[in-house]
Every structure is written in structure tokens, then in C-alpha cells.
Enzyme design. Sequence first.
Site, mmCIF file in Angstrom:
data_model
loop_
_atom_site.group_PDB
_atom_site.id
_atom_site.type_symbol
_atom_site.label_atom_id
_atom_site.label_comp_id
_atom_site.label_asym_id
_atom_site.label_seq_id
_atom_site.Cartn_x
_atom_site.Cartn_y
_atom_site.Cartn_z
ATOM 1 N N GLN A 129 6.143 -1.797 -17.453
ATOM 2 C CA GLN A 129 6.337 -0.668 -16.542
ATOM 3 C C GLN A 129 7.555 -0.909 -15.641
ATOM 4 O O GLN A 129 7.492 -1.758 -14.748
ATOM 5 C CB GLN A 129 5.079 -0.532 -15.668
ATOM 6 C CG GLN A 129 5.131 0.547 -14.614
ATOM 7 C CD GLN A 129 3.907 0.493 -13.696
ATOM 8 O OE1 GLN A 129 3.432 -0.590 -13.364
ATOM 9 N NE2 GLN A 129 3.387 1.637 -13.312
ATOM 10 N N GLY A 130 8.628 -0.160 -15.863
ATOM 11 C CA GLY A 130 9.826 -0.307 -15.039
ATOM 12 C C GLY A 130 9.853 0.747 -13.944
ATOM 13 O O GLY A 130 10.573 1.749 -14.063
ATOM 14 N N SER A 146 9.035 -0.226 -9.991
ATOM 15 C CA SER A 146 9.458 -0.780 -8.692
ATOM 16 C C SER A 146 10.873 -1.361 -8.756
ATOM 17 O O SER A 146 11.280 -1.931 -9.774
ATOM 18 C CB SER A 146 8.505 -1.891 -8.263
ATOM 19 O OG SER A 146 7.188 -1.427 -8.228
ATOM 20 N N GLU A 161 -2.850 0.914 1.595
ATOM 21 C CA GLU A 161 -2.445 1.864 2.634
ATOM 22 C C GLU A 161 -1.889 3.142 2.011
ATOM 23 O O GLU A 161 -2.135 4.244 2.519
ATOM 24 C CB GLU A 161 -1.393 1.230 3.556
ATOM 25 C CG GLU A 161 -1.910 0.091 4.429
ATOM 26 C CD GLU A 161 -2.097 -1.224 3.667
ATOM 27 O OE1 GLU A 161 -1.561 -1.368 2.543
ATOM 28 O OE2 GLU A 161 -2.781 -2.119 4.183
ATOM 29 N N SER A 217 -0.194 0.410 -2.962
ATOM 30 C CA SER A 217 -0.977 -0.433 -2.048
ATOM 31 C C SER A 217 -2.186 0.317 -1.471
ATOM 32 O O SER A 217 -2.287 1.542 -1.560
ATOM 33 C CB SER A 217 -0.085 -0.914 -0.900
ATOM 34 O OG SER A 217 0.207 0.178 -0.054
ATOM 35 N N SER A 225 5.536 -6.570 -14.600
ATOM 36 C CA SER A 225 4.498 -7.438 -15.191
ATOM 37 C C SER A 225 4.681 -7.555 -16.696
ATOM 38 O O SER A 225 4.847 -6.550 -17.388
ATOM 39 C CB SER A 225 3.110 -6.870 -14.921
ATOM 40 O OG SER A 225 2.862 -6.812 -13.555
ATOM 41 N N GLU A 280 -3.208 4.386 -14.079
ATOM 42 C CA GLU A 280 -3.181 2.968 -13.694
ATOM 43 C C GLU A 280 -4.270 2.687 -12.663
ATOM 44 O O GLU A 280 -5.031 1.722 -12.787
ATOM 45 C CB GLU A 280 -1.804 2.598 -13.128
ATOM 46 C CG GLU A 280 -1.726 1.132 -12.694
ATOM 47 C CD GLU A 280 -0.339 0.707 -12.225
ATOM 48 O OE1 GLU A 280 0.546 1.567 -12.047
ATOM 49 O OE2 GLU A 280 -0.141 -0.517 -12.034
HETATM 50 C C1 LIG Z 1 0.796 -8.590 -9.241
HETATM 51 C C2 LIG Z 1 1.707 -7.422 -9.175
HETATM 52 C C3 LIG Z 1 2.112 -6.802 -10.336
HETATM 53 C C4 LIG Z 1 2.991 -5.724 -10.280
HETATM 54 N N1 LIG Z 1 3.406 -5.153 -11.484
HETATM 55 C C5 LIG Z 1 4.329 -4.145 -11.453
HETATM 56 C C6 LIG Z 1 4.851 -3.621 -12.686
HETATM 57 O O1 LIG Z 1 4.488 -4.033 -13.790
HETATM 58 N N2 LIG Z 1 5.789 -2.659 -12.617
HETATM 59 C C7 LIG Z 1 6.221 -2.146 -11.431
HETATM 60 O O2 LIG Z 1 7.055 -1.242 -11.459
HETATM 61 N N3 LIG Z 1 5.740 -2.630 -10.245
HETATM 62 C C8 LIG Z 1 4.816 -3.618 -10.232
HETATM 63 N N4 LIG Z 1 4.326 -4.137 -9.042
HETATM 64 C C9 LIG Z 1 4.885 -3.645 -7.792
HETATM 65 C C10 LIG Z 1 3.930 -2.813 -6.957
HETATM 66 O O3 LIG Z 1 3.774 -1.521 -7.478
HETATM 67 C C11 LIG Z 1 4.514 -2.794 -5.539
HETATM 68 O O4 LIG Z 1 4.438 -4.123 -5.038
HETATM 69 C C12 LIG Z 1 3.760 -1.867 -4.618
HETATM 70 O O5 LIG Z 1 3.973 -0.530 -4.984
HETATM 71 C C13 LIG Z 1 4.176 -2.074 -3.144
HETATM 72 O O6 LIG Z 1 5.559 -2.021 -3.018
HETATM 73 P P1 LIG Z 1 6.373 -3.188 -2.257
HETATM 74 O O7 LIG Z 1 5.940 -4.497 -2.840
HETATM 75 O O8 LIG Z 1 7.826 -2.846 -2.343
HETATM 76 O O9 LIG Z 1 5.850 -3.147 -0.774
HETATM 77 P P2 LIG Z 1 6.370 -2.192 0.412
HETATM 78 O O10 LIG Z 1 6.508 -0.811 -0.107
HETATM 79 O O11 LIG Z 1 7.562 -2.812 1.035
HETATM 80 O O12 LIG Z 1 5.125 -2.234 1.387
HETATM 81 C C14 LIG Z 1 4.915 -3.330 2.284
HETATM 82 C C15 LIG Z 1 3.684 -3.030 3.127
HETATM 83 O O13 LIG Z 1 3.901 -1.850 3.897
HETATM 84 C C16 LIG Z 1 2.878 -0.893 3.665
HETATM 85 N N5 LIG Z 1 3.457 0.458 3.649
HETATM 86 C C17 LIG Z 1 4.600 0.850 3.056
HETATM 87 N N6 LIG Z 1 4.787 2.167 3.221
HETATM 88 C C18 LIG Z 1 3.737 2.632 3.932
HETATM 89 C C19 LIG Z 1 3.349 3.919 4.412
HETATM 90 N N7 LIG Z 1 4.089 4.998 4.181
HETATM 91 N N8 LIG Z 1 2.173 4.036 5.094
HETATM 92 C C20 LIG Z 1 1.396 2.936 5.336
HETATM 93 N N9 LIG Z 1 1.714 1.684 4.905
HETATM 94 C C21 LIG Z 1 2.864 1.537 4.217
HETATM 95 C C22 LIG Z 1 2.301 -1.226 2.298
HETATM 96 O O14 LIG Z 1 0.959 -0.800 2.169
HETATM 97 C C23 LIG Z 1 2.418 -2.748 2.294
HETATM 98 O O15 LIG Z 1 1.301 -3.306 2.953
HETATM 99 C C24 LIG Z 1 3.442 -5.226 -9.048
HETATM 100 C C25 LIG Z 1 3.008 -5.831 -7.859
HETATM 101 C C26 LIG Z 1 2.158 -6.918 -7.914
HETATM 102 C C27 LIG Z 1 1.715 -7.552 -6.621
#
Ligand SMILES: Cc1cc2nc3c(=O)[nH]c(=O)nc-3n(C[C@H](O)[C@H](O)[C@H](O)COP(=O)(O)OP(=O)(O)OC[C@H]3O[C@@H](n4cnc5c(N)ncnc54)[C@H](O)[C@@H]3O)c2cc1C
Length: 404
Positions: free
Chosen positions: A131-132, A134, A384, A382, A166, A248
Amino acid sequence: MADFGGTDLEAFRVEARDWIAANFPPALKGRANPMMREERANPTPEQEQWREAMGSIGWGVPTWPAAYGGGGLSGAEARVIQQELNRAGAYNPIGGMGVMMFGPTLLEYGTEAQKQEHIPRIVKGEVQWCQGFSEPGAGSDLASLQCKAEDKGDHFVINGQKIWTSGAQFADWCFCLVRTDTSKKHEGISFVLFTMHQPGVEVRPIKLISGNSPFCETFFTNAIAKKSDLVGPLNGGWTIAKRLLQHERSGLSGAGGGGGGMFGMSKPLEALAKDYVGVDDKGRIADADLRARIIQNQIDARAFQQTAVRAMLEAKGNSGPSAATSIMKNAGTKVMQDRAELTLEIMGAQGLGWEGEAFSADELAAVRGWLGGKAVTIYGGSYEIQANIISKRILGLPDLTQNH
Ligand SMILES: Cc1cc2nc3c(=O)[nH]c(=O)nc-3n(C[C@H](O)[C@H](O)[C@H](O)COP(=O)(O)OP(=O)(O)OC[C@H]3O[C@@H](n4cnc5c(N)ncnc54)[C@H](O)[C@@H]3O)c2cc1C
């Protein structure tokens, strides 16, 4: 195979049991699906035999249409297959992101040619998808993504970076969100598919402190996606992405059952507590407070499972997951994380080990499961962000975030 019309479940159960007994190699009993791991590159003859058998009959994706190789079965029949696989100690060799999220989305939004090309290969477990979505600057606010696709007539040229991809190091194909119009945010995103086996794709596994690399940085330098692999309209990818995320979240909630196994512990909590904490003179877990919290977790788990089954039955024949999957994801992952916390607490000092002979395999698995389980409230959107979706789409509260 007989046509059971979803009614003669017991006859179907006998057929499923006999088929599994005849086709599941006993050497694989109790083993996990190798699809997302190194051993996928060098499968044993038994693993290949099992994948081919399940791929041919279509029972790895039992409810998918038979026209594309799926089982064409009802939800009730699919549950019978799962029960019989469990009974035999057999894993479902057809899995991964193709099954959980991409396949159901393509069945809904793909052209007939796209379904004919991609679905049968998922059904047979021949192709592993990643999945591309993030990017370093686009996680929760996914629509900020910058990875760019330029229209070159019969193909797109893709440049940019994805992160947290992933299983990218094991993947054959990627379903990817790309920017095809920089003048708009959500309406400038397209959903494309391309092979990972091309010079323009570079995968760098991210090594964790545990030594594992569950996800990768993925770089695209003039990578190619054929025009025929654009899913939905140009600049219409956001709608498809949201739908895929619902699939998902539906899968991640553990709505299919339990979720305890996800954290490496299959033993019921009360049995574990009796082993570690001991029993009182009435044969109950000795610690009354712990006992109450274990019971609460079991009530939550049972309530969650019953709600999941009811939602599935109510939705029968309906159009699949909805915004309510956000409720199920948050509720299901909370039950799973509470269970993992309780497991460590029950184990006491034995639940703090990382390696060494002082700890049993179950104890070491519990610690890794507890740590790994922290991720379930991050990926797929997440905790939130799900709360935001619930407030906006389900409760109709004002949107103060402007995201999603
Ligand atoms: C084990 C694992 C596997 C993953 N696999 C994939 C994958 O295969 N493909 C892919 O594309 N992505 C993947 N991801 C990425 C995942 O989708 C993102 O980590 C997730 O969407 C959160 O984005 P971020 O890490 O950039 O955090 P951020 O967006 O930077 O968020 C940081 C914190 O701020 C909070 N936050 C942000 N915005 C808001 C808001 N508007 N209101 C309230 N709280 C907020 C979030 O809840 C979080 O606690 C994976 C992540 C993990 C941990």
C-alpha cells in the site's frame, strides 16, 4: 461442488472438512501464513501445494465472485470454512493486503479488464500487494501527498517517496496514491497500480530496535504505471482511497474474531492468571481486582464480537463496510490492547523479558505482541483520526479539522 444455497450448512461443513483433510499437508499444522515474510521467497513444497490447492478452489477468499476464481460462497459458508481450518490447525494461505483491502476495492471500482487481470492472481496467492499511501509529510492528513504522476500518453511516470510501506520488500505490486493535479488537494489525487519489479522502484526496509523490518521507505524515480492500471477516473482517487481504508479498518478491527492471537497469545486470560497468580479457596483468580479487570475485558471482547456479527448479518447483501468501521476499529483495537496489557501484568516480572533462558517462548511472544500491538491504533488511520470521522460522519458534529 453441491449448491447449498447457504442453507445446508452441515452438509457443507462435512464437505469442507473432508476437502481440508485431503488437501492440507499435515507438516504445516499450526504454522502461520508465510505471505509477508522472508520464507515466502523460498516456500517449501508443502507450502506451495497448500497455496495452490486453496487457490484452485477459491476458498482463501470464499465470498469473492466465482467469476474471478473466488469461492462464490455465502458469509455463513465462509465462516464454516474458517472454523474447519481452525479445527484442522490450518492457516489460510491466501492473504495479505490484496485480500484484505485492494481486492474488495477493485471489485467495486475496477473495470472488467482490471478485475480479470488482477483478482484471479490474488485469489491464487500469486501476487503480493503493498500500500503506497503514507508519505513523510502525509500521514493523518493523507490528502497532502506529493508523490507525482505525469501523464505520458499510454502511461504515467511516477516520482516521489512513500513511507511505512508494510511488506514492500516482499511485494510484487503496489496500489498507490499519486498527485496528478497540483492545483487541487483531494480532487488532484489518482489511484494507480504498478509492478514493484521495475528499475524505478527502490525499497529500503526500516530496521526496528527488535531487528524486524515490517515496513519500508519506498522511492520512485521515473517508475512506470500503465494507463490501463489507473483505477477509477483521473483525479478521482480520493473516493477510492477512502473506500479502501474502510476495508482496511474493517479487517484491522478484528471483527472476524477475537484478535487475541494477533498479540501472540492464544491462551485465555483467566487460565493464564490462574497459572501465574494462583487461585483463592474458591478456585477463583487470587487477585480480586485483576479478576474484575479480566472479566471486564472479556465482556468488552464478547460485546465487540456480538456487535460485529450483528453488523455483518444486518448488512447482508448490502454494500460492505461504511464509516461505522471507524467505531469498530477503535473498539476492537482497544479490546486487543487491553488484553495485551493484562497479559503482561499477569506475567509480572516474567512479562518483562526480551531474550534468555529465564523466559518461556510464550512470555517472549507476549512482550513482542504488547509492543507490536501499539501500532494497531496508528496504522489504517490513527485512533484520534477515527474519533474525528465518528464525530463528523456519524454524529454529524462540526468539522474542526479540515482533514479526511
Ligand atoms: C506498523 C505500521 C504499518 C503501516 N503500514 C503502512 C502501509 O503499508 N502503507 C501506508 O501507506 N502507510 C502505512 N502506515 C502509516 C500509517 O497509516 C500512518 O502512520 C498513520 O496514518 C498516521 O500518520 P503519521 O504516522 O504520519 O502520524 P501523524 O499524522 O503525524 O500523527 C501524529 C499524531 O497526531 C495525531 N493527529 C494528527 N492529526 C490529527 C487530527 N486532525 N486530529 C487529532 N489528532 C491528530 C495522530 O492521531 C497521531 O497521534 C503504517 C504505520 C504503522 C505504524
